[in-house]
Design a protein around this motif. Structure first.
Motif, PDB file in Angstrom:
ATOM      1  N   GLY A  10       1.162  -1.100  -0.318  1.00  0.00           N
ATOM      2  CA  GLY A  10       0.194  -0.159  -0.133  1.00  0.00           C
ATOM      3  C   GLY A  10       1.026   1.012  -0.024  1.00  0.00           C
ATOM      4  O   GLY A  10       0.345   2.053   0.754  1.00  0.00           O
ATOM      5  N   MET A  11       1.406   1.103  -1.134  1.00  0.00           N
ATOM      6  CA  MET A  11       2.720   2.655  -0.459  1.00  0.00           C
ATOM      7  C   MET A  11       2.771   3.114  -1.672  1.00  0.00           C
ATOM      8  O   MET A  11       3.590   3.528  -1.694  1.00  0.00           O
ATOM      9  N   VAL A  12       2.251   3.338  -3.010  1.00  0.00           N
ATOM     10  CA  VAL A  12       2.523   3.411  -3.969  1.00  0.00           C
ATOM     11  C   VAL A  12       1.119   4.318  -4.453  1.00  0.00           C
ATOM     12  O   VAL A  12       0.108   4.028  -4.533  1.00  0.00           O
ATOM     13  N   CYS A  13       1.256   6.246  -4.834  1.00  0.00           N
ATOM     14  CA  CYS A  13       0.006   6.764  -5.202  1.00  0.00           C
ATOM     15  C   CYS A  13      -0.376   6.229  -6.084  1.00  0.00           C
ATOM     16  O   CYS A  13      -0.337   5.467  -7.004  1.00  0.00           O
ATOM     17  N   PRO A  14      -2.127   6.392  -6.202  1.00  0.00           N
ATOM     18  CA  PRO A  14      -2.859   5.809  -7.457  1.00  0.00           C
ATOM     19  C   PRO A  14      -2.059   6.523  -9.277  1.00  0.00           C
ATOM     20  O   PRO A  14      -2.322   5.763  -9.828  1.00  0.00           O
ATOM     21  N   GLY A  15      -1.404   7.958  -8.882  1.00  0.00           N
ATOM     22  CA  GLY A  15      -1.174   8.184  -9.889  1.00  0.00           C
ATOM     23  C   GLY A  15       0.390   7.946 -10.551  1.00  0.00           C
ATOM     24  O   GLY A  15       0.913   8.826 -11.251  1.00  0.00           O
ATOM     25  N   ASP A  16       0.704   6.773  -9.595  1.00  0.00           N
ATOM     26  CA  ASP A  16       2.159   7.451  -9.368  1.00  0.00           C
ATOM     27  C   ASP A  16       2.601   6.950 -11.310  1.00  0.00           C
ATOM     28  O   ASP A  16       1.605   6.023 -11.900  1.00  0.00           O
ATOM     29  N   THR A  17       3.495   7.695 -11.728  1.00  0.00           N
ATOM     30  CA  THR A  17       3.882   7.359 -13.375  1.00  0.00           C
ATOM     31  C   THR A  17       5.424   6.761 -13.357  1.00  0.00           C
ATOM     32  O   THR A  17       6.072   6.321 -14.344  1.00  0.00           O
ATOM     33  N   VAL A  18       6.574   6.609 -12.247  1.00  0.00           N
ATOM     34  CA  VAL A  18       7.744   6.249 -12.357  1.00  0.00           C
ATOM     35  C   VAL A  18       7.041   4.698 -12.266  1.00  0.00           C
ATOM     36  O   VAL A  18       8.338   4.191 -12.970  1.00  0.00           O
ATOM     37  N   LEU A  19       7.140   3.413 -11.394  1.00  0.00           N
ATOM     38  CA  LEU A  19       6.935   2.818 -11.176  1.00  0.00           C
ATOM     39  C   LEU A  19       6.840   1.940 -12.465  1.00  0.00           C
ATOM     40  O   LEU A  19       5.683   2.876 -13.252  1.00  0.00           O
ATOM     41  N   VAL A  20       6.432   0.660 -12.971  1.00  0.00           N
ATOM     42  CA  VAL A  20       6.275  -0.284 -14.200  1.00  0.00           C
ATOM     43  C   VAL A  20       4.899  -0.658 -13.755  1.00  0.00           C
ATOM     44  O   VAL A  20       4.029  -0.390 -13.027  1.00  0.00           O
ATOM     45  N   PRO A  21       3.792  -0.356 -15.122  1.00  0.00           N
ATOM     46  CA  PRO A  21       2.904  -0.336 -14.645  1.00  0.00           C
ATOM     47  C   PRO A  21       1.904  -2.267 -13.996  1.00  0.00           C
ATOM     48  O   PRO A  21       2.718  -2.673 -14.412  1.00  0.00           O
ATOM     49  N   GLU A  22       1.235  -1.854 -13.206  1.00  0.00           N
ATOM     50  CA  GLU A  22       0.840  -2.791 -12.616  1.00  0.00           C
ATOM     51  C   GLU A  22       0.903  -4.104 -13.254  1.00  0.00           C
ATOM     52  O   GLU A  22       1.064  -5.472 -13.414  1.00  0.00           O
ATOM     53  N   GLY A  23      -0.223  -3.871 -14.607  1.00  0.00           N
ATOM     54  CA  GLY A  23      -0.327  -5.019 -15.788  1.00  0.00           C
ATOM     55  C   GLY A  23      -1.928  -6.001 -14.814  1.00  0.00           C
ATOM     56  O   GLY A  23      -2.031  -6.278 -13.449  1.00  0.00           O
ATOM     57  N   PRO A  24      -1.048  -7.545 -15.800  1.00  0.00           N
ATOM     58  CA  PRO A  24      -3.034  -7.717 -15.278  1.00  0.00           C
ATOM     59  C   PRO A  24      -2.324  -8.979 -13.978  1.00  0.00           C
ATOM     60  O   PRO A  24      -1.001  -8.894 -13.789  1.00  0.00           O
TER      61      PRO A  24
END
Length: 338
Positions: free
Chosen positions: A243-257
């Motif tokens: 639970g440590m990622v903001c919903p709008g984060d653009t740095v991390l790779v997309p979550e994917g399926p």
């Protein structure tokens, strides 16, 4: 000794020759320049960021072995991009700085460590004893950071071909975490190495009264872009799991399926080479499942190594090994067959 004459192929293996077996030494990724990160904001090579909202302390470790550079690629990218947790505390650790500084793509296996394996010193007796080495100095410096972690991810890669997997030692908490991530799908419960305790086996994470968890990711072959991608996907998934990622984060790779549930296997036998002639009958890939009990896997001098049970999972076979070193771990599925 085998009861029948050896075939030409087995005779070659018995002589220490495994046709077609060669470690892949092509370095297909660049070791990042981590000099901008060496100062750290907590310790040399250690960066820690605390959000205003409360949450867990997650520690991610790269280059525990100096030649396993994929994790450094991930941490370097996150630091340069300015990633920050939305809650809790995130600490990024470049592990064996001295060994990493020696990495040479023309001799990429030579910089695993300087004096001894940094991932074999994690017991209190060794840490508090009188032995001295480059790695023990680093371990003693990092120990308080690791002891403060709620969750720890140690990023590794492999010399020999293998499907990615998560090692969890014998900690039920770590096994539950690995299964919850589901990426990679194979979670291995094992007893570690005779040569010393890994970080994931450190008492801070394994004591029955502790609530801390540590897992080790073996992400794929050294020096491959796909291995780096697996490291980043798994680390990002762990951040989201915590639970440590903001919903709008653009740095991390997309979550994917969302991946399917992981499968847990437990190691039933660790095969340690006894002779210089240890050799597998063919170049097995890590993660391979041998259906039948008593299937011949390797020859160790005159001794046969066979599967101890049906559906035997080969965990990280080392296709060339030396006496006293782990050649392969043999494991069985926990629960229903896959």
């Amino acid at each position: 000794m085998p009861s029948e004459p050896l075939s030409p192929a087995l005779a070659a293996i018995a002589a220490g020759q495994t046709p077609g077996v060669a470690a892949r030494l092509d370095v297909r990724i660049a070791a990042p320049d981590i000099r901008p990160h060496l100062g750290g904001n907590l310790l040399p090579g250690v960066w820690s960021f605390t959000a205003s909202a409360p949450g867990p302390h997650l520690v991610i470790v790269a280059v525990m072995h100096g030649n396993e550079i994929g994790g450094a690629v991930v941490l370097d990218r996150w630091l340069r991009a300015g990633f920050r947790p939305s809650r809790g505390r995130l600490t990024l650790v470049f592990g064996n700085l001295d060994a990493y500084a020696r990495f040479d793509p023309n001799d990429p296996t030579a910089s695993r460590f300087v004096d001894e394996d940094l991932n074999r010193v994690w017991d209190v007796e060794t840490l508090e004893g009188g032995r001295r080495s480059s790695e023990l100095r680093r371990a003693r410096l990092l120990r308080p950071v690791f002891e403060s972690a709620d969750v720890l991810l140690d990023l590794h890669s492999m010399l020999w071909p293998s499907d990615p997997l998560i090692l969890v030692g014998r900690s039920p908490r770590a096994a539950a975490l690995g299964l919850a991530l589901g990426q990679p799908g194979l979670v291995v419960a094992d007893d570690g190495h005779l040569g010393g305790r890994r970080l994931i086996d450190f008492a801070a994470f394994t004591a029955p009264e502790s609530r801390r968890s540590a897992i080790l990711l073996e992400a794929g072959s050294h020096w491959e872009a796909g291995t780096v991608a697996t490291m980043e996907r798994t680390a990002a998934r762990l951040l989201r799991h915590c639970g440590m990622v903001c919903p709008g984060d653009t740095v991390l790779v997309p979550e994917g399926p969302k991946p399917g549930p992981g499968r847990l296997v437990e190691v039933t036998r660790t095969v340690t080479a006894r002779t210089a002639g240890f050799a597998f009958i063919r170049p097995f890939r890590g993660g391979h499942v041998v259906p039948e009990r008593n299937t011949l896997l390797a020859l160790d001098g005159e001794e046969e190594v066979r599967t101890p049970h049906d559906d035997c999972v080969l965990v990280m076979p080392s296709l060339r090994t030396s006496p006293g070193h782990t050649a392969v771990r043999l494991a069985r599925f926990v629960g229903a067959k896959p």
